[in-house]
Scaffold this active site. Structure first.
Site, PDB file in Angstrom:
ATOM      1  N   HIS A 175       0.830  -1.193   0.000  1.00  0.00           N
ATOM      2  CA  HIS A 175       0.000   0.000   0.000  1.00  0.00           C
ATOM      3  C   HIS A 175       0.872   1.253   0.000  1.00  0.00           C
ATOM      4  O   HIS A 175       2.083   1.178   0.175  1.00  0.00           O
ATOM      5  CB  HIS A 175      -0.956   0.013   1.200  1.00  0.00           C
ATOM      6  CG  HIS A 175      -0.288   0.061   2.536  1.00  0.00           C
ATOM      7  ND1 HIS A 175       0.077  -1.085   3.222  1.00  0.00           N
ATOM      8  CD2 HIS A 175       0.091   1.094   3.315  1.00  0.00           C
ATOM      9  CE1 HIS A 175       0.643  -0.736   4.367  1.00  0.00           C
ATOM     10  NE2 HIS A 175       0.674   0.576   4.439  1.00  0.00           N
ATOM     11  N   ALA A 176       0.212   2.374  -0.191  1.00  0.00           N
ATOM     12  CA  ALA A 176       0.827   3.699  -0.064  1.00  0.00           C
ATOM     13  C   ALA A 176      -0.124   4.549   0.765  1.00  0.00           C
ATOM     14  O   ALA A 176      -1.287   4.188   0.958  1.00  0.00           O
ATOM     15  CB  ALA A 176       1.042   4.322  -1.441  1.00  0.00           C
TER      16      ALA A 176
END
Length: 133
Positions: free
Chosen positions: A50-51
């Site tokens: 994820h970011a």
């Protein structure tokens, strides 16, 4: 030049042992609002993927080792994390994946924001679209 910023943490120690101090806006480049750690991870199971839109983080492998794939949408690099005095800044809009955990790995993360699910980008194609805007 790499887009990944490593932070060297100062270790203070003597014959009694070592001490690393983590202060917000000092060694860590933001106010610390959340601390969490990952341990007991099956070495075959990667984490992350994820970011964050607004959250900055510093990851520190305080015991054992793991690898962190960092991706800014244009370039990727893998960082070996194997020292309690090595921090890796996970800036906003940086995709990250942790893998190859040693059995004794404890990965601590300091975050600039409280948990907010809406801050996460969990789909890689959506991440690539967001960073290309």
């Amino acid at each position: 030049m790499s887009f990944v910023q490593e932070i060297q943490l100062k270790s203070l120690g003597d014959e009694r042992g070592q001490l690393v101090v983590l202060e917000g806006n000092q060694a860590v480049p933001f106010d610390i609002k959340r601390v969490y750690y990952i341990y007991g991870v099956d070495p075959q199971i990667p984490r992350g993927f994820h970011a964050h839109k607004a959250t900055q983080q510093v990851a520190i492998c305080i015991k054992g080792s793991c690898k962190m794939l960092m991706d800014d949408g244009n370039q990727k690099t893998t960082v070996l994390m194997n020292s309690p005095t090595q921090g890796v800044l996970i800036d906003v809009m940086q995709w990250h994946e942790m893998h190859d955990f040693s059995e004794d790995c404890i990965l601590m993360v300091l975050a600039s924001e409280h948990y907010d699910e809406s801050d996460y980008i969990r789909d890689y194609d959506n991440f690539l679209k967001a960073v290309s805007i």
